[in-house]
Design a protein around this motif. Structure first.
Motif, PDB file in Angstrom:
ATOM      1  N   SER A  20     -15.060   3.617  -1.554  1.00 57.75           N
ATOM      2  CA  SER A  20     -16.018   2.535  -1.784  1.00 57.75           C
ATOM      3  C   SER A  20     -15.395   1.325  -2.452  1.00 57.75           C
ATOM      4  N   TRP A  21     -14.165   1.427  -2.917  1.00 63.39           N
ATOM      5  CA  TRP A  21     -13.501   0.241  -3.464  1.00 63.39           C
ATOM      6  C   TRP A  21     -13.346  -0.808  -2.368  1.00 63.39           C
ATOM      7  N   SER A  22     -13.204  -0.353  -1.105  1.00 67.35           N
ATOM      8  CA  SER A  22     -13.004  -1.291  -0.006  1.00 67.35           C
ATOM      9  C   SER A  22     -14.303  -1.662   0.678  1.00 67.35           C
ATOM     10  N   THR A  31     -11.934   8.003   3.937  1.00 71.38           N
ATOM     11  CA  THR A  31     -11.425   6.690   4.278  1.00 71.38           C
ATOM     12  C   THR A  31     -10.325   6.270   3.307  1.00 71.38           C
ATOM     13  N   GLN A  32      -9.103   6.223   3.787  1.00 64.36           N
ATOM     14  CA  GLN A  32      -7.978   5.751   2.997  1.00 64.36           C
ATOM     15  C   GLN A  32      -7.051   4.966   3.906  1.00 64.36           C
ATOM     16  N   PHE A  33      -6.559   3.841   3.395  1.00 68.20           N
ATOM     17  CA  PHE A  33      -5.633   3.017   4.144  1.00 68.20           C
ATOM     18  C   PHE A  33      -4.425   2.749   3.265  1.00 68.20           C
ATOM     19  N   THR A  34      -3.256   2.852   3.831  1.00 66.93           N
ATOM     20  CA  THR A  34      -2.040   2.535   3.088  1.00 66.93           C
ATOM     21  C   THR A  34      -1.451   1.250   3.639  1.00 66.93           C
ATOM     22  N   ILE A  35      -1.049   0.379   2.737  1.00 65.55           N
ATOM     23  CA  ILE A  35      -0.448  -0.897   3.098  1.00 65.55           C
ATOM     24  C   ILE A  35       0.997  -0.880   2.600  1.00 65.55           C
ATOM     25  N   PRO A  36       1.979  -0.902   3.464  1.00 69.41           N
ATOM     26  CA  PRO A  36       3.375  -0.765   3.027  1.00 69.41           C
ATOM     27  C   PRO A  36       3.852  -1.995   2.268  1.00 69.41           C
ATOM     28  N   CYS A  37       4.617  -1.766   1.230  1.00 72.86           N
ATOM     29  CA  CYS A  37       5.227  -2.843   0.443  1.00 72.86           C
ATOM     30  C   CYS A  37       6.695  -2.501   0.206  1.00 72.86           C
ATOM     31  N   GLU A  38       7.410  -2.249   1.280  1.00 71.00           N
ATOM     32  CA  GLU A  38       8.796  -1.824   1.182  1.00 71.00           C
ATOM     33  C   GLU A  38       9.722  -3.005   0.898  1.00 71.00           C
ATOM     34  N   SER A  39      10.843  -2.698   0.252  1.00 75.32           N
ATOM     35  CA  SER A  39      11.846  -3.712  -0.073  1.00 75.32           C
ATOM     36  C   SER A  39      12.803  -3.897   1.085  1.00 75.32           C
ATOM     37  N   LEU A  40      13.280  -5.130   1.258  1.00 78.29           N
ATOM     38  CA  LEU A  40      14.333  -5.419   2.228  1.00 78.29           C
ATOM     39  C   LEU A  40      15.705  -5.494   1.570  1.00 78.29           C
ATOM     40  N   LEU A  41      15.735  -5.375   0.237  1.00 73.64           N
ATOM     41  CA  LEU A  41      17.006  -5.488  -0.483  1.00 73.64           C
ATOM     42  C   LEU A  41      17.575  -4.146  -0.907  1.00 73.64           C
ATOM     43  N   ALA A  42      16.747  -3.105  -0.954  1.00 74.69           N
ATOM     44  CA  ALA A  42      17.209  -1.814  -1.452  1.00 74.69           C
ATOM     45  C   ALA A  42      16.472  -0.702  -0.723  1.00 74.69           C
ATOM     46  N   ASP A  43      17.136   0.451  -0.648  1.00 75.52           N
ATOM     47  CA  ASP A  43      16.517   1.608  -0.005  1.00 75.52           C
ATOM     48  C   ASP A  43      15.367   2.156  -0.832  1.00 75.52           C
ATOM     49  N   MET A  44      15.485   2.040  -2.160  1.00 71.35           N
ATOM     50  CA  MET A  44      14.449   2.555  -3.038  1.00 71.35           C
ATOM     51  C   MET A  44      13.980   1.442  -3.966  1.00 71.35           C
ATOM     52  N   HIS A  80     -12.382  -7.647   4.036  1.00 69.65           N
ATOM     53  CA  HIS A  80     -13.223  -7.002   3.037  1.00 69.65           C
ATOM     54  C   HIS A  80     -14.056  -5.887   3.650  1.00 69.65           C
ATOM     55  N   SER A  81     -14.538  -6.082   4.852  1.00 77.08           N
ATOM     56  CA  SER A  81     -15.400  -5.080   5.479  1.00 77.08           C
ATOM     57  C   SER A  81     -14.618  -4.022   6.245  1.00 77.08           C
ATOM     58  N   LYS A  82     -13.401  -4.382   6.710  1.00 77.59           N
ATOM     59  CA  LYS A  82     -12.572  -3.430   7.452  1.00 77.59           C
ATOM     60  C   LYS A  82     -11.154  -3.473   6.897  1.00 77.59           C
ATOM     61  N   PRO A  83     -10.895  -2.747   5.795  1.00 80.40           N
ATOM     62  CA  PRO A  83      -9.582  -2.811   5.154  1.00 80.40           C
ATOM     63  C   PRO A  83      -8.438  -2.359   6.041  1.00 80.40           C
TER      64      PRO A  83
END
Length: 414
Positions: A20-22, A31-44, A80-83
């Motif tokens: 319900s947060w979304s 209902t869960q959605f993951t949004i990737p925030c990976e780095s381009l400078l390091a593997d970790m 907002h309605s469709k995360p």
């Protein structure tokens, strides 16, 4: 008064949008959605701070910035309605290794197009996100301000931003008190005005990219204890001594909403104090983080769980004769048992998270508080080591996290 709603897994290098947060119409358990925030400078890499866009949403889309340990940040836009519908708006990759880029960002605030980021080394960077390429417009640095700190951003006019920063300041011989700095940020005007930032502790190490760049045009700093120059009368001496007695040997957290500032002391109980611990106190430095605990109580005018409440006054500086800014002590908030590990502050209300898991809600104007969640154990200061926590709230929920445990959401009307 409240019961846990759900728990979340430990963080990874992605953003989890859940339940319900979304959107209120979704099933919390599915209902869960993951949004990737990976780095381009390091593997970790890992996420160090998040900033939600405070500007009015466009086409019911929300923007947020995610800062990474590598110095990068990404800005996403989601419906907002469709995360599940989200898109990458910006990715900023720092050029070169400087103190601004290698120190992790600990706080960020975002009001499109202005994005501000405060690092652990107390460098405050400004970014303009109005074009396709993010522009780093300025960085100001302080050598007299220290964590913990908090930021609040407002917009007095469409072209002007006011950023208020509450922070810890060192006091002789090895104690702490509060300070607050106001930054007026806008574009246009003469770039020569940027020199004002060096007058009150913050100095600029990057020039603006042009006369219309988003930059700091003026700053004002106020302290709880500011020893006046020259000779002073008895009234000023009495007021200075009173605030001097409120100094603490450690600040766990400080938060501001632009009108109030709350300080949570991190001192251990006096019954646990030892002379040797007091002798080990050293003057803080910018390169070393604040100690995580101390067994010294600095003053009988505060307790290990009493919150110090201050009123912050920042009158408009429209003329030379304008009133100076003030940070005035109002009262100590008593009631919560045991040390406090985290604060959240908004619209004259404060939520405090105790080291034992207890949660209190405070009405700052009236100075009243109520416990909304009991602690996990009754003993005061039962943890031999301080536990790091975090808490945020809105009108219907309080979200808290304590140590390496789960995130807990509590629903009620505050």
């Amino acid at each position: 008064m409240s019961t846990p709603e759900r728990t979340l897994c430990p963080y990874h290098t992605h953003i989890l949008v859940a339940g319900s947060w979304s959107s209120p119409g979704f099933d919390d358990d599915k209902t869960q959605f993951t949004i990737p925030c990976e780095s381009l400078l390091a593997d970790m890499s890992h996420i160090t701070a998040l900033a939600l866009d405070q500007s009015p949403p466009v086409a019911r889309c929300l923007r947020f910035a995610c800062f990474l340990s590598t110095g990068e940040f990404v800005i996403w836009s989601l419906s907002h309605s469709k995360p599940g519908i989200h898109s990458l708006q910006h990715r900023y990759i720092p050029t070169g290794r400087t103190e601004r880029t290698i120190a992790p960002v600990v706080h960020g605030v975002y009001h499109h197009p202005l994005l501000t980021a405060l690092t652990r080394s107390f460098s405050l960077s400004l970014y303009d996100t109005s074009s396709k390429t993010v522009q780093h417009t300025q960085t100001v640095t302080s050598f007299t301000s220290f964590p913990p700190a908090s930021l609040v951003l407002s917009t007095p006019s469409p072209s002007t931003y006011k950023l208020v920063l509450a922070h810890a300041i060192p006091m002789y011989p090895a104690h702490w008190s509060l300070g607050a700095t106001e930054f007026m940020i806008h574009g246009g005007g003469s770039t020569s005005q940027n020199s004002a930032t060096s007058m009150l502790g913050f100095s600029s190490d990057t020039p603006s990219t042009g006369p219309d760049a988003l930059t700091v045009r003026s700053t004002r700093t106020v302290r709880t204890v500011d020893v006046p120059r020259g000779w002073i009368d008895e009234d000023k001496l009495r007021a200075m001594k009173e605030q001097w007695e409120r100094k603490v040997s450690l600040i766990t957290d400080t938060q501001t909403d632009g009108k109030w500032v709350v300080l949570a002391p991190g001192d251990r109980l006096s019954s646990l104090a030892s002379p040797s611990a007091a002798q080990d106190q050293t003057t803080p430095s910018l390169s070393t983080p604040l100690p995580v605990q101390t067994s010294m109580v600095a003053s009988p005018m505060h307790s290990a769980s009493g919150l110090q409440l201050y009123r912050l006054s920042l009158p408009p500086h429209t003329s030379i004769s304008a009133s100076p800014p003030k940070l005035t002590f109002v009262r100590t908030l008593h009631g919560q048992m045991g040390p406090i590990t985290a604060l959240a502050l908004a619209d004259g209300r404060c939520v405090s998270l105790g080291r034992n898991g207890s949660i209190w809600v405070w009405d700052l104007e009236n100075g009243t508080g109520a416990e909304v969640a009991a602690g996990d154990f009754a003993a005061i200061d039962a943890h031999p080591e301080p536990v790091i926590g975090a808490v945020v709230f809105d009108e219907k929920r309080i979200i808290s996290a304590l140590g390496a445990g789960n995130v807990v959401v509590r629903r009620f009307d505050i």
